[in-house]
Design a protein around this motif. Structure first.
Motif, PDB file in Angstrom:
ATOM      1  N   ARG A   1      -7.620 -27.897 -14.419  1.00  0.00           N
ATOM      2  CA  ARG A   1      -6.169 -27.683 -14.445  1.00  0.00           C
ATOM      3  C   ARG A   1      -5.820 -26.446 -15.265  1.00  0.00           C
ATOM      4  O   ARG A   1      -4.875 -25.725 -14.952  1.00  0.00           O
ATOM      5  CB  ARG A   1      -5.467 -28.923 -15.018  1.00  0.00           C
TER       6      ARG A   1
ATOM      7  N   SER B   1      -6.544 -27.844  -8.773  1.00  0.00           N
ATOM      8  CA  SER B   1      -6.103 -29.230  -8.774  1.00  0.00           C
ATOM      9  C   SER B   1      -7.184 -30.097  -9.391  1.00  0.00           C
ATOM     10  O   SER B   1      -8.325 -29.677  -9.570  1.00  0.00           O
ATOM     11  CB  SER B   1      -5.809 -29.699  -7.346  1.00  0.00           C
ATOM     12  N   LYS B   2      -6.837 -31.318  -9.690  1.00  0.00           N
ATOM     13  CA  LYS B   2      -7.778 -32.238 -10.324  1.00  0.00           C
ATOM     14  C   LYS B   2      -9.007 -32.463  -9.465  1.00  0.00           C
ATOM     15  O   LYS B   2     -10.130 -32.509  -9.956  1.00  0.00           O
ATOM     16  CB  LYS B   2      -7.076 -33.565 -10.598  1.00  0.00           C
TER      17      LYS B   2
END
Length: 203
Positions: free
Chosen positions: A165, A170-171
């Motif tokens: 992040r 994105s995760k």
């Protein structure tokens, strides 16, 4: 080395004003009856079946600072006496056996959830006398899952999530920035484990 306290000459202080031979980034804990999976991983100590194991200490994650003195003693123990101890047991246990100074250097560790302080204390200091040692230790095989949501442990998943992040990923998407994802602004912290990321030429 033992030194007298300046205020009270009858009181001895251990390690005062001495540089540490071992500096760790996770607590040093007594592995006896703590449930840690490698707590008895020692060999060539010629221990009788009815004799207890020698006292042992450990610290999870091998990222530590070791003095030359400690390294030389570990080398002698291995090469000359043929003692062998599991990696994360070796430096703290040898420091204990030889009376060398070993310290834990606290640093900010973040969690992926909002836990009340009392819960955090009970989870991570649930051992003997509210420590990380003995029964109830956070390093017990049955308790280690709690570290997955932290930023510093050998299998901490939150460390990688936070790292990605910070990169603007994105995760779950490791190969490219997610559209609309912004980079995080974070305070200084250590994260582990971080191995590698793919396609980060623009970062």
């Amino acid at each position: 080395m033992m030194k007298r306290s300046r205020k009270n000459k009858s009181v001895w202080k251990c390690g005062v004003d001495e540089p540490a031979d071992l500096i760790t980034l996770n607590p040093i804990f007594d592995v006896e009856n703590c449930g840690w999976v490698f707590s008895e991983d020692i060999t060539e100590y010629n221990i009788r079946d009815d004799a207890p194991l020698p006292p042992r200490r450990s610290t999870i994650v091998t990222a530590s600072r070791l003095s030359r003195r400690l390294l030389n003693i570990m080398h002698q123990e291995k090469m000359e006496i043929h003692h062998s101890i599991f990696t994360e047991l070796f430096p703290p246990s040898i420091a204990l056996h030889y009376g060398l100074k070993a310290v834990y250097a606290p640093h900010p560790i973040y969690l992926d959830r909002s836990w009340p302080p009392a819960t955090v204390n009970s989870v991570f200091n649930g051992g003997t006398d509210n420590t990380t040692s003995g029964p109830g230790s956070p390093f017990d095989w049955d308790n280690e899952h709690n570290h997955k949501g932290s930023t510093w442990y050998f299998h901490a998943e939150f460390a990688g999530d936070l790292w990605r992040r910070w990169l603007g990923l994105s995760k779950s998407e490791k190969k490219g920035a997610k559209e609309g994802a912004s980079r995080l602004c974070l305070r200084n912290l250590l994260v582990h484990p971080i191995k590698w990321e793919e396609n980060l030429e623009n970062y």
